[in-house]
Motif scaffolding. Structure first.
Motif, PDB file in Angstrom:
ATOM      1  N   ASP A 234       0.824  -1.208   0.000  1.00  0.00           N
ATOM      2  CA  ASP A 234       0.000   0.000   0.000  1.00  0.00           C
ATOM      3  C   ASP A 234       0.862   1.263   0.000  1.00  0.00           C
ATOM      4  OD1 ASP A 234      -2.444  -1.156  -0.098  1.00  0.00           O
ATOM      5  OD2 ASP A 234      -2.898  -0.965   2.039  1.00  0.00           O
ATOM      6  N   GLN A 235       2.095   1.124   0.456  1.00  0.00           N
ATOM      7  CA  GLN A 235       2.991   2.285   0.506  1.00  0.00           C
ATOM      8  C   GLN A 235       3.822   2.431  -0.765  1.00  0.00           C
ATOM      9  OE1 GLN A 235       2.465   4.220   3.102  1.00  0.00           O
ATOM     10  NE2 GLN A 235       1.033   2.642   3.823  1.00  0.00           N
ATOM     11  N   GLY A 236       3.588   1.571  -1.719  1.00  0.00           N
ATOM     12  CA  GLY A 236       4.302   1.675  -2.993  1.00  0.00           C
ATOM     13  C   GLY A 236       5.643   0.961  -3.011  1.00  0.00           C
ATOM     14  N   VAL A 237       5.932   0.180  -1.987  1.00  0.00           N
ATOM     15  CA  VAL A 237       7.206  -0.550  -1.964  1.00  0.00           C
ATOM     16  C   VAL A 237       7.052  -1.814  -2.804  1.00  0.00           C
ATOM     17  CG1 VAL A 237       8.812  -1.817  -0.467  1.00  0.00           C
ATOM     18  CG2 VAL A 237       7.799   0.357   0.304  1.00  0.00           C
ATOM     19  N   VAL A 238       7.984  -2.047  -3.724  1.00  0.00           N
ATOM     20  CA  VAL A 238       7.880  -3.187  -4.638  1.00  0.00           C
ATOM     21  C   VAL A 238       8.095  -4.492  -3.882  1.00  0.00           C
ATOM     22  CG1 VAL A 238       8.946  -4.307  -6.646  1.00  0.00           C
ATOM     23  CG2 VAL A 238       8.527  -1.828  -6.653  1.00  0.00           C
ATOM     24  N   VAL A 239       7.263  -5.474  -4.195  1.00  0.00           N
ATOM     25  CA  VAL A 239       7.288  -6.769  -3.508  1.00  0.00           C
ATOM     26  C   VAL A 239       7.797  -7.822  -4.485  1.00  0.00           C
ATOM     27  CG1 VAL A 239       5.780  -8.531  -2.524  1.00  0.00           C
ATOM     28  CG2 VAL A 239       5.337  -6.112  -2.050  1.00  0.00           C
TER      29      VAL A 239
ATOM     30  N   ALA B 295      12.732 -22.635   6.981  1.00  0.00           N
ATOM     31  CA  ALA B 295      11.686 -23.138   6.089  1.00  0.00           C
ATOM     32  C   ALA B 295      10.546 -23.776   6.864  1.00  0.00           C
ATOM     33  CB  ALA B 295      12.278 -24.134   5.100  1.00  0.00           C
ATOM     34  N   ARG B 296      10.837 -24.340   8.040  1.00  0.00           N
ATOM     35  CA  ARG B 296       9.780 -24.994   8.820  1.00  0.00           C
ATOM     36  C   ARG B 296       9.538 -24.267  10.141  1.00  0.00           C
ATOM     37  NH1 ARG B 296      11.019 -29.749  10.525  1.00  0.00           N
ATOM     38  NH2 ARG B 296       8.920 -30.591  10.476  1.00  0.00           N
ATOM     39  N   GLY B 297      10.015 -22.993  10.216  1.00  0.00           N
ATOM     40  CA  GLY B 297       9.952 -22.263  11.480  1.00  0.00           C
ATOM     41  C   GLY B 297       8.755 -21.331  11.585  1.00  0.00           C
ATOM     42  N   PRO B 298       8.621 -20.637  12.712  1.00  0.00           N
ATOM     43  CA  PRO B 298       7.475 -19.746  12.948  1.00  0.00           C
ATOM     44  C   PRO B 298       7.542 -18.484  12.075  1.00  0.00           C
ATOM     45  CG  PRO B 298       9.043 -19.586  14.759  1.00  0.00           C
ATOM     46  CD  PRO B 298       9.545 -20.667  13.857  1.00  0.00           C
ATOM     47  N   THR B 299       6.370 -17.917  11.792  1.00  0.00           N
ATOM     48  CA  THR B 299       6.280 -16.699  10.976  1.00  0.00           C
ATOM     49  C   THR B 299       6.753 -15.503  11.794  1.00  0.00           C
ATOM     50  OG1 THR B 299       4.413 -17.687   9.874  1.00  0.00           O
ATOM     51  CG2 THR B 299       4.672 -15.321   9.610  1.00  0.00           C
ATOM     52  N   LEU B 300       7.442 -14.575  11.113  1.00  0.00           N
ATOM     53  CA  LEU B 300       8.020 -13.433  11.823  1.00  0.00           C
ATOM     54  C   LEU B 300       7.102 -12.210  11.739  1.00  0.00           C
ATOM     55  CD1 LEU B 300      11.728 -13.808  10.670  1.00  0.00           C
ATOM     56  CD2 LEU B 300      10.697 -14.486  12.848  1.00  0.00           C
ATOM     57  N   LEU B 301       6.958 -11.527  12.875  1.00  0.00           N
ATOM     58  CA  LEU B 301       6.097 -10.337  12.957  1.00  0.00           C
ATOM     59  C   LEU B 301       6.581  -9.227  12.037  1.00  0.00           C
ATOM     60  CD1 LEU B 301       3.615  -9.533  14.574  1.00  0.00           C
ATOM     61  CD2 LEU B 301       5.129  -8.591  16.336  1.00  0.00           C
ATOM     62  N   GLU B 302       7.831  -9.219  11.736  1.00  0.00           N
ATOM     63  CA  GLU B 302       8.364  -8.126  10.911  1.00  0.00           C
ATOM     64  C   GLU B 302       7.988  -8.263   9.433  1.00  0.00           C
ATOM     65  OE1 GLU B 302      12.899  -8.886   9.621  1.00  0.00           O
ATOM     66  OE2 GLU B 302      12.563  -8.954  11.777  1.00  0.00           O
ATOM     67  N   ASP B 303       7.262  -9.330   9.064  1.00  0.00           N
ATOM     68  CA  ASP B 303       6.859  -9.483   7.659  1.00  0.00           C
ATOM     69  C   ASP B 303       5.715  -8.513   7.359  1.00  0.00           C
ATOM     70  OD1 ASP B 303       6.102 -10.177   5.145  1.00  0.00           O
ATOM     71  OD2 ASP B 303       5.920 -12.329   5.535  1.00  0.00           O
ATOM     72  N   PHE B 304       6.097  -7.267   7.048  1.00  0.00           N
ATOM     73  CA  PHE B 304       5.067  -6.214   6.858  1.00  0.00           C
ATOM     74  C   PHE B 304       4.168  -6.513   5.659  1.00  0.00           C
ATOM     75  CE2 PHE B 304       9.041  -4.725   4.977  1.00  0.00           C
ATOM     76  CZ  PHE B 304       8.667  -4.453   3.667  1.00  0.00           C
ATOM     77  N   HIS B 305       4.696  -7.164   4.650  1.00  0.00           N
ATOM     78  CA  HIS B 305       3.850  -7.472   3.488  1.00  0.00           C
ATOM     79  C   HIS B 305       2.775  -8.486   3.876  1.00  0.00           C
ATOM     80  CE1 HIS B 305       2.324  -8.483  -0.377  1.00  0.00           C
ATOM     81  NE2 HIS B 305       2.902  -9.676  -0.416  1.00  0.00           N
ATOM     82  N   PHE B 306       3.187  -9.510   4.612  1.00  0.00           N
ATOM     83  CA  PHE B 306       2.230 -10.518   5.068  1.00  0.00           C
ATOM     84  C   PHE B 306       1.163  -9.878   5.958  1.00  0.00           C
ATOM     85  CE2 PHE B 306       1.350 -12.995   8.949  1.00  0.00           C
ATOM     86  CZ  PHE B 306       0.569 -14.011   8.420  1.00  0.00           C
TER      87      PHE B 306
END
Ligand code: HDE
Length: 708
Positions: free
Chosen positions: A34-39, A50-61
């Motif tokens: 939404d901020q125009g940052v390319v994904v 690969a099999r670990g917990p999801t990180l809070l810092e994943d702003f796109h997610f």
């Protein structure tokens, strides 16, 4: 028939429909936040391994899920399910004698419109073909601001005073303990309310009639319901009732068909509107007005302010004043059809209110509900709601403000040069009609609103035989689903005050005693022919009627082509259906494309059916069980049925012994919408003429019952 190249017969609309899948930005820039940052990755969340917990810092997610979680807004309390379209309105001539509304002055001026059609009771995801009133709301983007004509496809409403609206809507909505039934009025609470509130009866007669199951939004009348007021440049008022009449006529489904449609295609009416517009078959409606001079306010045996009454067209003719054409589908359902906000109080100079208590309540309710539904007060800035007339207000801020206001925000002001200033006496400002109002502050229904039966009886007596039969069947269906026998009996007693024969016929079907003959027998038995669908046939054309041709291997392709070409020339949509998609091998040994596989469709999705023949002795399409069912359903739903060559003998499978079928090749026989000719080869002129007429006739009710 056509060769099976790349489906050359596919309607243009289908091709155009695919364009909707193309991205808005054809240059195709990359995906961004939404901020125009390319994904660069949107398929896996950022995780610690690969099999670990999801990180809070994943702003796109987080942004993607948060936005998804908030995609829904509250649906409309009523009229949740709808379909919209853009178009234009143009008056036939100047209406200056009655109104100074700018959009009704000049036949060369086209005013853009947005129309939303809807059902009332069901939620957003309910089926289209339920028994219900249909909304017919039009927003005119006029040069003097937006005018909303928020009407229905019935000319009367269920209640007389808006304070009863929550009661009525609670009663008709699903029952509160189990949220059943969806999109249906056949349940105890509605009929409990109806049986205790006789002002509902007139609208209930409409609800039990075929008007409540329209074939198409394009084949449906619309009504403003209330008496409004036109005001001309001299300040003279004239009472006015608004009518929309569809060019294609008013046509309905049969109840059995409507119910099956709910499963076969829950989007039946929405798809029909969309497809017609995509195909360039633009729906057209004529706007008509009934005009009553102010001095005739009390000239009727009902009150003009009572929204449960019509002015019979025979008493005050409907005067056509313009036409509306819907020629563009919305780009985005949510942005436009969902976010559009109609309001009875959106009026323009020259159109004013009356003291109809239902209208007065609506003038409060629409803005109120939209404040919550659209999340704050700035929804007039949403493109579909935005007037084309300039907007200059001192209104500021609030949720979702997107305007960059500058300057002062109060009046009077000197710092902003007094702007925006109120208009001078140049005649362009809205001036309320200076109606004299004088009365005690009381809660009282006007005694002039008291007669709830005469017009219900007028409607009943104006119906053709078959319409009356359908009404009785509808009452039996609805009341037959009511568990409380007291409610059934009380409703029948009320019906007896409309017409005793009606009440007795309903009672017989639902297992309650018929009311005493003559107990309360009304009324006048006046009729208004305009109320019957028989009088609303439109231009009599077959444009956009969907005709199925049942084909199979060995079919006489020339026969099919001749009918296809003749009907298509009149604007009908002809589709070849076969047991399997792809192609069939004709009697000529060639492959011929089919449009759809029978298992994917059903008779209820078509208006008429044709059974062509093939070489003598070869099986026709009716050897297939789906095809046979197709024809049986079409026959029993009163639809036109055609048969050619060996197809005529195959109609014997219907078991309709009293039906007259063709015997002499080349001599077409038409009997109650069943048109036959045993001649092989291309259909002859007499058959084509008779079958086209049959399709134009829409439905045939007096057929012999089929044994099958
Ligand atoms: Fe409505 N009606 N209504 N109504 N109505 C709404 O407004 C209401 C009435 C009609 O496609 C609501 O924005 C009250 C008569 C249409 O968006 C709500 C009363 C007629 C539409 C509301 C009435 C209508 C609505 C729900 C009695 C025919 C759909 C969402 C005083 C002339 C417009 C919204 C669209 C929508 C209230 C009676 C037609 C709750 C209180 C009579 C076509 O405000």
């Amino acid at each position: 028939m056509t060769a099976p190249a790349d489906r050359p017969h596919e309607p243009d609309g289908k091709q155009r429909q695919r364009d909707h899948y193309r991205a808005a930005d054809p240059a195709g820039g990359p995906l961004t936040t939404d901020q125009g940052v390319v994904v660069d990755h949107t398929d896996d969340s950022l995780a610690a391994g690969a099999r670990g917990p999801t990180l809070l810092e994943d702003f796109h997610f987080r942004e993607k899920l948060t936005r998804f979680d908030h995609e829904r807004i509250p649906e409309r309390v009523v009229h949740a399910r709808g379909a919209g379209a853009y178009g234009y309105f143009e008056p036939y001539e100047s209406c200056a004698e009655f109104t100074r509304a700018a959009f009704l002055q000049d036949p060369s001026v086209r005013t853009p419109v947005f129309v939303r059609f809807s059902t009332v009771q069901g939620p957003k995801g309910s089926a289209d073909t339920v028994r219900d009133v249909r909304g017919f709301a039009t927003k005119f983007y006029t040069s003097e601001g937006n005018y909303d004509l928020v009407g229905n496809n019935f000319p009367v409403f269920f209640i007389q005073d808006g304070i009863k609206f929550p009661d009525f809507v609670h009663a008709v909505k699903p029952e509160p303990h189990n949220d059943i039934p969806t999109g249906a009025s056949a349940h105890d609470t509605l009929w409990d309310f109806v049986s205790l509130q006789p002002e509902t009866l007139h609208a209930i007669m409409w609800l039990m009639s075929d008007r409540a199951i329209p074939r198409s939004y394009r084949m449906m009348q619309g009504f403003g319901v209330h008496t409004f007021r036109f005001v001309n440049a001299q300040g003279r008022g004239t009472f006015v009732k608004f009518h929309w009449k569809p060019k294609l006529g008013t046509h309905s489904l049969v109840w059995d068909e409507a119910q099956e449609c709910q499963g076969r295609d829950p989007d039946f009416n929405r798809r029909d509107l969309w497809d017609a517009i995509e195909a360039g078959e633009y729906p057209e409606y004529e706007l008509g007005v009934q005009l009553v001079p102010e001095e005739d306010e009390f000239a009727f045996d009902f009150d003009l302010l009572d929204p449960t009454k019509i002015i019979p067209e025979e008493q005050v003719p409907v005067r056509p004043i313009g036409r509306m054409v819907l020629d563009r589908n919305p780009e985005n359902f949510f942005a436009e059809t969902e976010q559009v906000a109609f309001h009875t109080a959106n009026v323009v100079p020259g159109i004013d209110f009356t003291n109809d208590p239902l209208l007065q309540a609506r003038n409060f309710s629409y803005l109120d509900t939209q404040l919550i539904r659209l999340g704050g007060p700035n929804f007039a800035q949403i493109p579909v709601n935005r007037p084309v007339a300039p907007v200059r207000t001192n209104q500021r801020d609030g949720y979702h403000q997107s305007a960059l206001h500058s300057g002062t925000n109060y009046s009077p002001n000197s710092l902003g040069a007094g702007c925006p200033a109120v208009a001078g006496p140049d005649g362009h400002a809205y001036t309320h009609y200076a109606e004299r109002v004088d009365g005690a502050k009381i809660r009282q229904r006007s005694p002039s609103f008291r007669d709830h039966y005469s017009q219900a009886a007028l409607f009943w007596h104006s119906m053709a035989d078959w319409e009356q039969r359908h009404i009785v069947d509808a009452f039996r269906f609805e009341l037959g689903k009511v568990g409380a026998l007291t409610v059934r009996s009380r409703t029948v007693a009320e019906l007896a005050r409309v017409d005793h024969a009606l009440a007795a016929a309903v009672a017989e079907g639902i297992g309650v005693p018929a009311p005493e003959a003559g107990a309360d027998e009304p009324r006048k038995t006046a009729v208004s022919p305009a109320l019957s669908l028989v009088a609303q046939r439109g231009d009599g054309s077959i444009r956009t009627r969907q005709v199925a041709v049942l084909v199979t291997d060995g079919v006489d392709a020339e026969q099919v082509t001749s009918v296809r070409e003749a009907l298509a020339a009149e604007g009908a949509v002809v589709e070849a259906l076969a047991p399997r998609d792809g192609s069939v091998t004709g009697a000529d040994g060639e492959r011929h494309a089919v449009d759809r596989a029978l298992p994917t469709v059903a008779s209820v999705l078509y208006d008429a059916v044709l059974v062509p023949g093939g070489p003598a002795g070869a099986p026709t399409a009716l050897a297939d069980p789906d095809a046979l069912r197709f024809v049986r359903d079409a026959y029993r739903h009163g639809k036109p049925v055609g048969a050619l060559g060996a197809g005529v003998a195959a109609l014997g499978a219907l078991g309709a012994d009293d039906l007259r079928l063709a015997a002499e090749p080349g001599q077409a026989v038409a009997d109650r919408g069943v048109v036959t000719d045993t001649a092989p080869g291309p259909a002859g002129e007499p058959f084509l003429r008779a079958f086209t007429e049959a399709v134009a006739g829409h439905r045939y009710w007096d057929r012999p019952v089929a044994r099958s």
